[in-house]
Design an enzyme around this catalytic site. Structure first.
Site, PDB file in Angstrom:
ATOM      1  N   ASP A 173      44.597 -47.979  12.491  1.00 13.40           N
ATOM      2  CA  ASP A 173      43.647 -48.026  13.595  1.00 13.40           C
ATOM      3  C   ASP A 173      42.315 -47.451  13.084  1.00 13.40           C
ATOM      4  OD1 ASP A 173      43.438 -47.744  16.907  1.00 13.40           O
ATOM      5  OD2 ASP A 173      42.314 -46.222  15.830  1.00 13.40           O
ATOM      6  N   ILE A 174      41.203 -48.117  13.404  1.00  9.77           N
ATOM      7  CA  ILE A 174      39.883 -47.623  12.984  1.00  9.77           C
ATOM      8  C   ILE A 174      39.531 -46.386  13.800  1.00  9.77           C
ATOM      9  CG2 ILE A 174      37.430 -48.178  12.745  1.00  9.77           C
ATOM     10  CD1 ILE A 174      38.215 -51.120  12.553  1.00  9.77           C
ATOM     11  N   ASP A 190      32.130 -55.710  16.065  1.00 13.05           N
ATOM     12  CA  ASP A 190      32.716 -56.941  15.534  1.00 13.05           C
ATOM     13  C   ASP A 190      32.514 -57.040  14.025  1.00 13.05           C
ATOM     14  OD1 ASP A 190      33.476 -57.592  18.077  1.00 13.05           O
ATOM     15  OD2 ASP A 190      31.970 -59.169  18.372  1.00 13.05           O
ATOM     16  N   GLU A 216      41.149 -52.490  17.835  1.00 11.40           N
ATOM     17  CA  GLU A 216      40.817 -52.047  16.466  1.00 11.40           C
ATOM     18  C   GLU A 216      42.062 -51.735  15.652  1.00 11.40           C
ATOM     19  OE1 GLU A 216      40.420 -48.327  19.118  1.00 11.40           O
ATOM     20  OE2 GLU A 216      40.293 -50.501  19.303  1.00 11.40           O
TER      21      GLU A 216
END
Length: 314
Positions: A173-174, A190, A216
């Site tokens: 996960d970012i 994006d 994300e």
């Protein structure tokens, strides 16, 4: 060289390199009924076996198909398909057969899966290819989508249990992605997703599956990889993302990811905890993903930008 059957005896069929080239350039199977609707299998210049296990050149994961069900090979007359004493037999255009030269548009039924033979000059090939791509790919990142991920993971999990093979899921996960969106806008978000996906593609193996799980979150499915090996892959993709800034517009931005790893050992323990035998329980891709997700949240709690894996209880 290939062979053709004459009673109980096989006699050679000789075809030239030109015939091989023409055949390989002119044929595909497209799934028109089955779990991988729309998937295209380009036919090779040599013999290809069709069956449900990975030793075959064309693998169709359908329990109603024999381990090695049929073979297809080029001849001067065109591609020939031949049944290999399969359990459920081979139907071409709904007629039981053991061997046939394929013609454009022929319908091939193998168990519950139905294939269509198309020459590559048939515009229908492009149509099926595009439909399959649209139905399995995330439009923004170019990764596989969640629907494809679940189907593929279920197949990989089934094989791993059946043949006692390793399999790992790496979920990442970012970090602080909402903050990036809020401060720099959704276009910037994006762009970050696209770049992250590309950097991960650059470090994983061709055998691995990369999918966007949602928002994300991304998932890498790694066949033949155990937990300790998956940690190394997780570290590699974490560094690929964090070591170099990502250009968001004209602004260099450093992103990090939190990574969780689950493997077949931890999956088997989780299945036992709910009172089932992992050797006979139905494959549960959602369970394996949940285990990886739990490890990912541990990475978040540990300060982010790290990998977490919990070995099975032995």
């Amino acid at each position: 060289m290939s062979t053709k059957s004459t009673g109980t005896e096989a006699t050679p069929v000789i075809f030239t390199a030109r015939h091989q080239r023409l055949a390989s350039d002119s044929g595909s199977f497209v799934v028109i009924a089955g779990s991988e609707l729309g998937r295209r299998y380009p036919l090779p210049a040599a013999e290809a076996r069709i069956g449900r296990v990975s030793i075959n050149e064309i693998v169709v994961d359908d329990r109603s198909i024999s381990r090695t069900h049929a073979r297809v090979f080029p001849t001067p007359e065109g591609f020939v398909i031949e049944d290999l004493a399969s359990t459920n037999g081979l139907l071409i255009n709904e007629i039981a057969t053991t061997r046939k030269v394929l013609r454009d548009g022929d319908i091939i039924r193998l168990g519950r899966t139905v294939l269509k033979f198309l020459t590559n000059t048939n515009l229908e090939v492009d149509y099926h290819t595009e439909v399959y791509k649209l139905s399995t790919t995330d439009a923004l990142s170019g990764c596989y989508n969640k629907r494809y991920l679940i189907n593929q993971l279920e197949r990989d999990l089934s094989r791993a249990v059946r043949y006692k093979r390793s399999l790992s899921v790496i979920l990442f996960d970012i970090d602080h992605f909402k903050l990036l969106n809020d401060t720099m806008g959704h276009i910037a978000g994006d762009a970050a997703l696209v770049t992250v996906a590309q950097r991960v593609r650059d470090v994983i193996r061709r055998a691995d599956t990369l999918a966007r799980y949602g928002g994300e979150e991304f998932v890498v499915v790694a066949p033949e990889v155990d937990g300790p090996q998956a940690i190394l892959i997780g570290e590699k993709l974490r560094l690929a993302i964090s070591e170099r800034p990502i250009l968001v517009g004209e602004v260099p931005t450093r992103l990090t990811v939190s990574v969780g790893v689950a493997d077949m050992e931890s999956y088997a323990d989780a299945v036992r905890l709910r009172g089932e035998d992992p050797r006979t329980a139905l494959p549960d891709p959602h369970l394996l993903l949940r285990l990886a997700d739990e490890r990912m949240y541990e990475a978040k709690q540990a300060g982010r930008n790290c990998v977490r894996y919990e070995p099975a209880n032995r």
